[in-house]
Design a protein around this motif. Structure first.
Motif, mmCIF file in Angstrom:
data_model
loop_
_atom_site.group_PDB
_atom_site.id
_atom_site.type_symbol
_atom_site.label_atom_id
_atom_site.label_comp_id
_atom_site.label_asym_id
_atom_site.label_seq_id
_atom_site.Cartn_x
_atom_site.Cartn_y
_atom_site.Cartn_z
ATOM 1 N N LYS A 86 7.462 -9.210 -12.448
ATOM 2 C CA LYS A 86 6.647 -8.654 -12.170
ATOM 3 C C LYS A 86 5.743 -9.440 -10.933
ATOM 4 N N MET A 87 6.527 -10.530 -10.025
ATOM 5 C CA MET A 87 5.904 -10.602 -9.181
ATOM 6 C C MET A 87 6.054 -10.116 -7.964
ATOM 7 N N TYR A 88 7.362 -9.224 -8.125
ATOM 8 C CA TYR A 88 7.826 -8.815 -7.803
ATOM 9 C C TYR A 88 7.233 -7.084 -6.883
ATOM 10 N N GLU A 89 6.329 -6.583 -7.612
ATOM 11 C CA GLU A 89 6.152 -5.721 -8.269
ATOM 12 C C GLU A 89 4.336 -5.515 -7.272
ATOM 13 N N LYS A 90 3.964 -7.438 -7.627
ATOM 14 C CA LYS A 90 2.266 -7.429 -7.177
ATOM 15 C C LYS A 90 2.516 -7.785 -5.525
ATOM 16 N N ALA A 91 4.077 -8.464 -4.803
ATOM 17 C CA ALA A 91 4.310 -8.420 -3.375
ATOM 18 C C ALA A 91 4.093 -7.172 -3.155
ATOM 19 N N LEU A 92 4.682 -6.660 -3.572
ATOM 20 C CA LEU A 92 4.501 -4.300 -3.178
ATOM 21 C C LEU A 92 3.710 -4.331 -3.047
ATOM 22 N N ALA A 93 2.166 -4.876 -4.111
ATOM 23 C CA ALA A 93 0.996 -3.921 -3.949
ATOM 24 C C ALA A 93 -0.065 -4.531 -3.369
ATOM 25 N N THR A 94 0.752 -5.652 -2.801
ATOM 26 C CA THR A 94 -0.181 -6.620 -1.884
ATOM 27 C C THR A 94 0.101 -6.178 -0.664
ATOM 28 N N ASN A 95 1.717 -6.261 -0.310
ATOM 29 C CA ASN A 95 1.968 -5.510 0.846
ATOM 30 C C ASN A 95 1.753 -4.253 1.024
ATOM 31 N N GLN A 96 1.511 -3.862 0.363
ATOM 32 C CA GLN A 96 1.216 -2.073 1.168
ATOM 33 C C GLN A 96 -0.568 -2.401 1.034
ATOM 34 N N ARG A 97 -0.964 -3.094 0.421
ATOM 35 C CA ARG A 97 -3.140 -3.329 0.668
ATOM 36 C C ARG A 97 -3.198 -3.979 1.809
ATOM 37 N N LEU A 98 -2.709 -4.871 2.189
ATOM 38 C CA LEU A 98 -2.410 -5.626 3.724
ATOM 39 C C LEU A 98 -1.724 -4.410 4.735
ATOM 40 N N LYS A 99 -0.958 -4.424 4.517
ATOM 41 C CA LYS A 99 -0.513 -2.843 5.736
ATOM 42 C C LYS A 99 -1.436 -1.499 6.358
ATOM 43 N N SER A 100 -2.346 -1.334 4.562
ATOM 44 C CA SER A 100 -2.780 0.008 5.163
ATOM 45 C C SER A 100 -4.558 -1.166 5.676
ATOM 46 N N ARG A 101 -4.948 -2.144 5.037
ATOM 47 C CA ARG A 101 -6.225 -2.992 6.388
ATOM 48 C C ARG A 101 -5.806 -3.123 7.522
ATOM 49 N N LEU A 102 -4.629 -3.242 7.649
ATOM 50 C CA LEU A 102 -4.022 -3.991 9.479
ATOM 51 C C LEU A 102 -4.259 -2.187 10.127
ATOM 52 N N GLU A 103 -3.872 -1.733 9.407
ATOM 53 C CA GLU A 103 -4.264 -0.133 10.756
ATOM 54 C C GLU A 103 -5.202 0.420 10.391
ATOM 55 N N THR A 104 -6.366 0.381 8.994
ATOM 56 C CA THR A 104 -7.763 0.044 9.179
ATOM 57 C C THR A 104 -8.048 -0.728 10.732
ATOM 58 N N SER A 105 -8.117 -2.139 10.495
ATOM 59 C CA SER A 105 -8.343 -2.821 11.635
ATOM 60 C C SER A 105 -7.892 -2.793 12.804
ATOM 61 N N LYS A 106 -6.671 -1.528 13.055
ATOM 62 C CA LYS A 106 -6.568 -1.356 14.711
ATOM 63 C C LYS A 106 -6.627 -0.196 15.226
ATOM 64 N N GLN A 107 -7.096 0.395 14.131
ATOM 65 C CA GLN A 107 -7.766 1.402 14.739
ATOM 66 C C GLN A 107 -9.372 1.395 15.227
ATOM 67 N N GLU A 108 -10.141 -0.095 14.160
ATOM 68 C CA GLU A 108 -11.645 -0.206 15.039
ATOM 69 C C GLU A 108 -11.505 -0.804 15.620
ATOM 70 N N LEU A 109 -10.259 -1.511 16.095
ATOM 71 C CA LEU A 109 -10.028 -1.974 17.334
ATOM 72 C C LEU A 109 -9.834 -0.997 18.665
#
Length: 181
Positions: A86-109
């Motif tokens: 469960k912790m691994y799956e939760k970490a994977l989901a969090t990583n995916q969410r953060l990666k998408s936010r990072l891409e959005t932030s890079k585009q805005e920058l």
């Protein structure tokens, strides 16, 4: 009436009634005597009869205890394994969410940097005026800092002089009090 049995240091003192020692006694009283004898001996293992039963009881107790503990450990391991999953799956989901936010932030920058470059090209005349104002402000701040440093030096010197005068005053007071006595 009862007569004491012979006993050693290892065996507790046991009294046996005449009815128990008589061969005509019933099997129930013999069984009762054996159980009470085994109960009194406990797990010391002095008697052959009680030794077998107490050993069997002890072995069965420890086997049951060991089985309970191993079952408990297995359940805990399964729980831990599912928790890790469960912790691994939760970490994977969090990583995916953060990666998408990072891409959005890079585009805005990138968009903001483009807008900044366009704005700098238009306002190069305004920026020279701003630079002159910043230089003047910087010069005035440096002057104020140097003035404050000088004031701090003077203040430190005055404190030292004040302390010296206090020490001299105390010494003079001591001399006067000695002379007046």
């Amino acid at each position: 009436m009862s007569s004491p049995l012979s006993h050693s240091k290892d065996q507790p003192r046991i009294r046996k009634s005449l009815s128990d020692s008589c061969p005509a006694s019933s099997s129930a009283s013999t069984k009762s005597l054996r159980l009470s004898y085994a109960f009194r001996l406990g797990s010391s293992g002095v008697s052959d009869v009680s030794n077998d039963t107490s050993t069997n009881h002890a072995e069965s107790y420890f086997l049951r205890r060991e089985n309970r503990l191993s079952a408990k450990k297995k359940a805990e391991e399964e729980t831990m394994n599912s928790d890790y999953k469960k912790m691994y799956e939760k970490a994977l989901a969090t990583n995916q969410r953060l990666k998408s936010r990072l891409e959005t932030s890079k585009q805005e920058l990138a968009m903001i940097q483009d807008q900044l470059q366009k704005a700098q090209g238009r306002s190069s005349d305004c920026s020279s005026n701003v630079l002159e104002a910043e230089k003047k402000e910087s010069w005035s701040l440096k002057k104020r800092i140097s003035d404050m440093e000088e004031q701090l030096k003077v203040k430190a010197e005055l404190k030292m002089e004040n302390q010296r005068l206090k020490d001299e005053n105390g010494a003079l007071i001591r001399v006067i009090t000695k002379l007046s006595k």
